[in-house]
Design a protein around this motif. Structure first.
Motif, PDB file in Angstrom:
ATOM      1  N   SER A  11       0.847  -1.186   0.000  1.00  0.00           N
ATOM      2  CA  SER A  11       0.000   0.000   0.000  1.00  0.00           C
ATOM      3  C   SER A  11       0.882   1.234   0.000  1.00  0.00           C
ATOM      4  N   ARG A  13      -0.774   4.495   0.136  1.00  0.00           N
ATOM      5  CA  ARG A  13      -1.598   5.649   0.491  1.00  0.00           C
ATOM      6  C   ARG A  13      -1.305   6.162   1.901  1.00  0.00           C
ATOM      7  N   ARG A  16      -1.655   4.331   5.795  1.00  0.00           N
ATOM      8  CA  ARG A  16      -1.641   2.888   5.550  1.00  0.00           C
ATOM      9  C   ARG A  16      -1.146   2.111   6.767  1.00  0.00           C
ATOM     10  N   TYR A  86      -8.545  -3.628  -1.371  1.00  0.00           N
ATOM     11  CA  TYR A  86      -9.262  -2.431  -1.809  1.00  0.00           C
ATOM     12  C   TYR A  86     -10.377  -2.884  -2.751  1.00  0.00           C
ATOM     13  N   ALA A  91      -4.390  -4.026  -3.964  1.00  0.00           N
ATOM     14  CA  ALA A  91      -4.078  -2.596  -4.079  1.00  0.00           C
ATOM     15  C   ALA A  91      -3.469  -2.309  -5.457  1.00  0.00           C
TER      16      ALA A  91
END
Length: 189
Positions: A11, A13, A16, A86, A91
């Motif tokens: 990940s 983002r 996270r 996700y 992801a």
């Protein structure tokens, strides 16, 4: 010489949880003692959506971020993907990072530590397996799933794995080593 295990945090983002689980697994794998674990955070490579002008199978990389990513993946003997779920899928950062390369993935085994809501990220793990197989990685069936992962973190954001999770990690690493050793002749050919 121990096989190198790249623990890939998938990940990128903000906010996270992947680094928490990746760091825990790195320490666990080091204590397990059968691999040389290397924490490999996709975020650190700043990979944009695939931007190489040539097909990855040619290995004719133009961008410095791709060359660095290639070097990191090429050095590994095996992988564990720390994979969030996700929208019932892996992801996008993981999918993009896998698509960047070709030969660097070949003849290596991978386990998956997935995390998410009620499913523990298992749908993400299942969606990764055909992609990994397509680039020549042997995805093993043993893995770790962390359902409702937020409840597994303490008030400081640390992860204290249960005995059950530790047992699953041990089983996954043992099996990953078997596959990594079995595939080594293909990697060196």
């Amino acid at each position: 010489m121990k096989h190198q295990l790249n623990i890939i945090i998938g990940s990128t983002r903000p906010g996270r949880a992947g680094p928490v689980f990746g760091q825990w697994l790195e320490a666990f794998a080091r204590e397990h003692g059968k691999f040389e674990p290397v924490l490999t955070d996709i975020h650190a490579f700043n990979l944009p959506v695939l931007d190489e002008p040539h097909h990855p199978r040619l290995g004719n990389y133009q961008n410095e971020h791709t060359k660095a990513w290639s070097k990191a993946i090429d050095a590994a003997d095996a992988f564990v993907f720390v994979a969030p779920e996700y929208n019932y899928f892996a992801a996008p950062a993981i999918v993009n990072a896998i698509d960047y390369l070709s030969r660097e993935w070949k003849y290596k085994a991978a386990g998956i530590l997935s995390y998410g809501g009620v499913s523990g990220g298992l749908r993400a793990a299942q969606s990764l397996k055909p992609l990994l197989a397509a680039v020549g990685v042997m995805p093993i069936s043993e893995g770790i799933a962390l359902p409702m992962y937020q409840t597994l973190l303490d008030e400081h954001g640390a992860f204290n794995a249960s005995e059950q999770v530790q047992g699953g990690a041990r089983t996954m690493l043992d099996e990953l080593l078997r596959w990594s050793q079995a595939l080594k002749p293909l990697r060196t050919a």
